[in-house]
Enzyme design. Structure first.
Site, PDB file in Angstrom:
ATOM      1  N   TRP A 476       0.876  -1.194   0.000  1.00 43.60           N
ATOM      2  CA  TRP A 476       0.000   0.000   0.000  1.00 43.60           C
ATOM      3  C   TRP A 476       0.899   1.226   0.000  1.00 43.60           C
ATOM      4  O   TRP A 476       1.502   1.557   1.002  1.00 43.60           O
ATOM      5  CB  TRP A 476      -0.900  -0.034   1.237  1.00 43.60           C
ATOM      6  CG  TRP A 476      -1.818   1.140   1.398  1.00 43.60           C
ATOM      7  CD1 TRP A 476      -1.480   2.453   1.383  1.00 43.60           C
ATOM      8  CD2 TRP A 476      -3.238   1.098   1.626  1.00 43.60           C
ATOM      9  NE1 TRP A 476      -2.583   3.247   1.578  1.00 43.60           N
ATOM     10  CE2 TRP A 476      -3.675   2.440   1.737  1.00 43.60           C
ATOM     11  CE3 TRP A 476      -4.171   0.074   1.758  1.00 43.60           C
ATOM     12  CZ2 TRP A 476      -5.009   2.775   1.988  1.00 43.60           C
ATOM     13  CZ3 TRP A 476      -5.502   0.412   2.005  1.00 43.60           C
ATOM     14  CH2 TRP A 476      -5.914   1.745   2.111  1.00 43.60           C
ATOM     15  N   MET A 478       1.825   5.442  -1.045  1.00 41.61           N
ATOM     16  CA  MET A 478       1.219   6.781  -0.943  1.00 41.61           C
ATOM     17  C   MET A 478       2.324   7.757  -1.311  1.00 41.61           C
ATOM     18  O   MET A 478       3.316   7.853  -0.600  1.00 41.61           O
ATOM     19  CB  MET A 478       0.773   6.984   0.502  1.00 41.61           C
ATOM     20  CG  MET A 478      -0.075   8.176   0.746  1.00 41.61           C
ATOM     21  SD  MET A 478       0.819   9.491   1.560  1.00 41.61           S
ATOM     22  CE  MET A 478      -0.533  10.516   2.085  1.00 41.61           C
ATOM     23  N   GLY A 527       6.251   6.433  -0.616  1.00 40.05           N
ATOM     24  CA  GLY A 527       7.481   6.850  -1.267  1.00 40.05           C
ATOM     25  C   GLY A 527       8.657   6.400  -0.412  1.00 40.05           C
ATOM     26  O   GLY A 527       9.534   7.180  -0.061  1.00 40.05           O
ATOM     27  N   GLY A 528       8.650   5.132  -0.038  1.00 37.51           N
ATOM     28  CA  GLY A 528       9.609   4.634   0.951  1.00 37.51           C
ATOM     29  C   GLY A 528       9.041   4.850   2.338  1.00 37.51           C
ATOM     30  O   GLY A 528       7.900   4.484   2.630  1.00 37.51           O
ATOM     31  N   ASP A 533       5.305   4.689  10.971  1.00 38.38           N
ATOM     32  CA  ASP A 533       4.856   5.049  12.313  1.00 38.38           C
ATOM     33  C   ASP A 533       4.060   3.897  12.900  1.00 38.38           C
ATOM     34  O   ASP A 533       3.679   2.948  12.193  1.00 38.38           O
ATOM     35  CB  ASP A 533       4.026   6.337  12.253  1.00 38.38           C
ATOM     36  CG  ASP A 533       2.851   6.228  11.282  1.00 38.38           C
ATOM     37  OD1 ASP A 533       1.949   5.411  11.544  1.00 38.38           O
ATOM     38  OD2 ASP A 533       2.838   6.945  10.263  1.00 38.38           O
ATOM     39  N   ASP A 547      12.977   4.635  -0.142  1.00 36.49           N
ATOM     40  CA  ASP A 547      13.214   4.420  -1.570  1.00 36.49           C
ATOM     41  C   ASP A 547      14.704   4.357  -1.870  1.00 36.49           C
ATOM     42  O   ASP A 547      15.103   4.094  -3.004  1.00 36.49           O
ATOM     43  CB  ASP A 547      12.571   5.546  -2.394  1.00 36.49           C
ATOM     44  CG  ASP A 547      11.129   5.212  -2.743  1.00 36.49           C
ATOM     45  OD1 ASP A 547      10.723   4.055  -2.544  1.00 36.49           O
ATOM     46  OD2 ASP A 547      10.405   6.123  -3.200  1.00 36.49           O
ATOM     47  N   GLU A 613      26.690 -14.534  -8.947  1.00 37.14           N
ATOM     48  CA  GLU A 613      25.717 -13.766  -8.147  1.00 37.14           C
ATOM     49  C   GLU A 613      24.564 -14.672  -7.713  1.00 37.14           C
ATOM     50  O   GLU A 613      24.105 -14.613  -6.572  1.00 37.14           O
ATOM     51  CB  GLU A 613      25.187 -12.581  -8.963  1.00 37.14           C
ATOM     52  CG  GLU A 613      26.201 -11.452  -9.113  1.00 37.14           C
ATOM     53  CD  GLU A 613      25.764 -10.378 -10.097  1.00 37.14           C
ATOM     54  OE1 GLU A 613      26.240  -9.247  -9.954  1.00 37.14           O
ATOM     55  OE2 GLU A 613      24.972 -10.672 -11.036  1.00 37.14           O
TER      56      GLU A 613
HETATM   57  C1  DGJ Z   1       7.322   4.565  -4.319  1.00 38.00           C
HETATM   58  C2  DGJ Z   1       7.759   3.306  -3.651  1.00 38.00           C
HETATM   59  O1  DGJ Z   1       8.466   3.592  -2.496  1.00 38.00           O
HETATM   60  C3  DGJ Z   1       8.548   2.475  -4.635  1.00 38.00           C
HETATM   61  O2  DGJ Z   1       9.038   1.333  -4.002  1.00 38.00           O
HETATM   62  C4  DGJ Z   1       7.664   2.111  -5.783  1.00 38.00           C
HETATM   63  O3  DGJ Z   1       6.627   1.285  -5.348  1.00 38.00           O
HETATM   64  C5  DGJ Z   1       7.114   3.371  -6.422  1.00 38.00           C
HETATM   65  N1  DGJ Z   1       6.494   4.235  -5.461  1.00 38.00           N
HETATM   66  C6  DGJ Z   1       6.109   3.028  -7.475  1.00 38.00           C
HETATM   67  O4  DGJ Z   1       5.472   4.139  -7.978  1.00 38.00           O
END
Ligand code: DGJ
Length: 725
Positions: A476, A478, A527-528, A533, A547, A613
């Protein structure tokens, strides 16, 4: 244990190692008398000193006594406008426009078990909890305030929350409602916060608490990458393993304010709660407002003990584990390899390479839905893009099943692109202020999740997808901060409620998803680590930490995160080099060591990996599976901070029979000095075999240490697996 002394009206909360106390005084003011190492239940109000201080006013009940002032006494829940000029915990506006709050003790109740919060995440549990409720009242305003205390003795955890009820006949506007207030007299503290930005979250910052207010906050509608709703106060000499420290975490994912004040008398106050900025909640007669829960932890023995206690409490009493103790799957996510440009064949190519390496879950990240080839379109259209995935997710799931892998998917339910079917059908569903153009971020707008009909629509669409295939995992996401925060569904006078209602809306859908798919693993992400929280962790047992997947930057991010949050909650993957965020090349061994102190997975094009690898990846996944219990549920010790030539940490099993030490060197230099690493948390008398070879006693390893090999290149790493023999 909660002890009540009715005669002296002293309320003492004991946990295994700590004691917390408050007292209702002769004027019914609730004073805070103690929080610190465990002691008896004596009335500690003898420590409070009364003196006439210039410009510190006296309540009318004190008559001519100029030594009694709300401005100088330690308060349990601070008020405003009637004499306490320090940080206020509560502020409300009465119909006459006045803003004061004057709270006096009106009773209390001790209850077995834990209090419950409707619609908000909170620590859970059964008989091992006790609850104290202290009732306060503002007689003039006819507002009552209930202070809730949850005591989880064996975890040294005290939780708090606050409920405000309008008992009058006219509406009251609540403008501020902190979840906790904590006063200390006669201490000299440092204030520690965890700060950063997108791709560099939760860096530890420690400053001496100087006169005035120091604070961190979020006004972004999410807890944010920039400051975390977990803060600490500690004695100036406190460190990893010594001296007194306090941690306070808000179980909330929206705007927050954590403020610490050093007062004129060199007292200290900490308040933590919903940010009063743009907050105003109308309480009609009889209505109530519940502030989010806050968790408090005190450690007399430094940060390490505090973190270990918090980790255990969070793992065992906040997070819902859908896998019920089973090993979480090692996953591969294609995002860093392909972003949204992929075909089914490309994904299957990665999956075919991953399966023999011990990878169990394939996550289809952003790009599987609507018209989504980049981040400018498609958000909101939660139906499969069959051009990319012919036969839909079900066909992909079947192909993965043949490889022995399960399927996970990415979603971003709170957002919409203007270039989407959803937006074209419902342009008014995005947050927006009438008469102002909306502010875009990542080309997307925010859906008004304070509105039930919008939430329902989005959830039904996502549910149809989840029901269309065997999906065992959801990420999920955002990806923007909130702007233009205005809801078309609320009248002008209630727009100050939208930020909080939005968060409640997110929680509502997460709770429905959790109930509808109890065995599905949900990973939080913003966004990472923009919403890392305790509120989110209640619904999503793990959160994508950042991220930034660079192993060296991750050392700092995971170090800061570890002060409050357990290893099992930190989403961490091995990615390709040179790293996409930093351009740095680190050895695959090191990337594995760092990601393994998290949820562990891969985020790279494994179909392009070399044989060497692949062999190493196979070893890494096998090692993780063998030791995941120790890695994710062991007691976590930070062996170093980030300032030295290497960073090291250690997990020790609760019975101290096993330990795993991980160490990552920085850039190499010629003529490295000889170094040894001192371990922690071992049984001093036990004999440990290190990496299946040499044996050493626990006390020797802790006091004298283990000799470190000289690195032969930059950013090398090592792991020591210790087993008592
Ligand atoms: C932000 C996330 O943190 C990324 O891992 C990835 O899922 C992108 N969004 C995708 O838009």
């Amino acid at each position: 244990m909660i002890e009540l002394d009715r005669g002296s009206r002293v309320f003492t909360l004991h946990t295994r190692n700590t004691t917390y106390q408050m007292k209702a005084d002769n004027y019914n003011v609730l004073l805070h008398t103690y929080y610190g190492p465990r002691i008896g239940s004596d009335d500690l109000s003898y420590l409070i000193q009364y003196a006439d201080r210039g410009f510190s006013p006296n309540p009318s009940q004190a008559g001519e006594d100029r030594t009694y002032s709300l401005d100088t006494l330690p308060q349990e829940y601070s008020t405003c406008g009637v004499g306490d000029f320090r940080l206020s915990s509560i502020e409300f506006e009465r119909p006459d426009g006045s803003l004061a709050a004057d709270l006096r003790y009106a009773g209390h109740e001790r209850r077995p078990g834990k209090y419950a919060l409707e619609g908000l995440p909170a620590f859970w549990g059964g008989d091992e909890w006790e609850t104290l409720v202290v009732f306060l009242e503002d007689a003039a305003a006819q507002v009552s305030v209930e202070l809730y205390y949850g005591v989880l003795e064996n975890y040294d955890l005290i939780t708090r929350c606050v409920r405000v009820v309008n008992r009058g006949t006219q509406a009251v506007k609540l403008r501020r409602c902190a979840s906790l207030c904590l006063d200390f007299q006669g201490e000299d503290f440092d204030f520690i916060t965890f700060d950063g930005c997108h791709t560099l979250e939760r860096g530890l910052n420690r400053t001496h608490l100087r006169p005035g207010v120091q604070s961190v906050e979020s006004v972004r509608g999410m807890s944010s990458h920039h400051h975390n709703p977990f803060v600490m106060l500690c004695h100036r000499d406190a460190g990893e393993d010594h001296s007194l420290c306090y941690g306070a975490a808000l179980v909330y994912s929206g705007n927050f304010l954590a403020a610490a004040e050093r007062t004129q008398l060199e007292h200290n106050r900490l308040t933590l709660g919903i940010n009063p900025w743009h907050f105003c909640w109308t309480l009609e007669p009889g209505a109530s407002f519940t502030a989010p829960e806050a968790a408090l932890m005190c450690s007399p023995n430094g940060f390490g003990q505090m973190s270990r206690q918090l980790h255990r409490a969070v793992r065992e009493n906040l997070i819902h584990d859908p896998l019920q103790g089973q090993q979480p799957p090692v996953l591969v996510n294609h995002w860093e390899a392909t972003e949204a440009h992929f075909t089914q064949e490309k994904l299957l190519g990665i999956a075919r390479a991953a399966a023999p390496l011990g990878i169990e879950l394939f996550v289809v990240d952003d790009g599987w839905f609507g018209k989504r080839d980049d981040d400018t379109s498609g958000l909101g259209d939660w139906f499969v893009n069959e051009r990319k995935l012919p036969g839909g997710l079900n066909a992909l799931a079947s192909r993965l099943k043949e490889l022995g892998m399960s399927l996970g998917i990415w979603i971003e339910p709170e957002m919409v692109n203007e270039d989407s079917e959803l937006y074209r059908a419902h342009p008014d569903w995005a947050l927006g202020i009438p008469g102002r153009p909306r502010t875009r971020s990542r080309s997307q707008l925010v859906l008004d999740f304070s509105r039930e009909e919008i939430r329902n629509h989005v959830y039904h669409a996502i549910k149809a997808v989840l029901d269309s295939a065997d999906i065992s995992y959801v990420k999920w996401d955002m990806n923007r901060s909130l702007t233009d925060v205005y809801s078309a569904a609320l009248p002008a006078g209630r727009q100050g409620e939208v930020f909080h209602r939005y968060v409640l809306g997110v929680y509502d859908i997460l709770e429905r998803m959790r109930q509808d798919y109890p065995h599905m693993l949900i990973e939080g992400c913003a966004g990472g680590g923009g919403r890392f929280d305790l509120g989110m962790l209640y619904y999503t047992p793990q959160i994508w930490c950042s991220d930034n997947t660079d192993a060296i930057d991750r050392l700092g991010i995971q170090y800061g995160t570890s002060f409050c949050y357990p290893v099992s909650s930190m989403g961490a993957h091995v990615s390709a080099v040179p790293n996409a965020q930093t351009g740095r090349a680190t050895p695959l061994e090191t990337r594995g060591v760092v990601a393994m102190s998290g949820t562990f997975g891969y985020e790279m094009d494994l179909s392009a990996a070399t044989q060497a690898e692949k062999r190493l990846i196979q070893e890494q996944t096998a090692f993780f599976k063998e030791h995941y219990e120790l890695i994710q549920r062991g007691d976590y010790y930070r062996l170093t901070d980030l300032s030295g030539p290497f960073t090291a940490w250690e997990q020790v099993s609760p019975d101290r029979r096993e330990a795993l030490v991980s160490l990552v060197y920085g850039p190499n230099r010629a003529a490295s000095p000889f170094r040894a690493l001192r371990l922690k948390g071992l049984d001093p008398k036990a004999l440990y075999q290190v990496n299946g070879r040499e044996t050493r006693r626990g006390d020797v390893l802790m006091a004298a240490g283990w000799p470190l090999p000289m690195p032969t290149g930059d950013y090398q790493s090592l792991q020591l697996y210790l087993q008592a023999v």
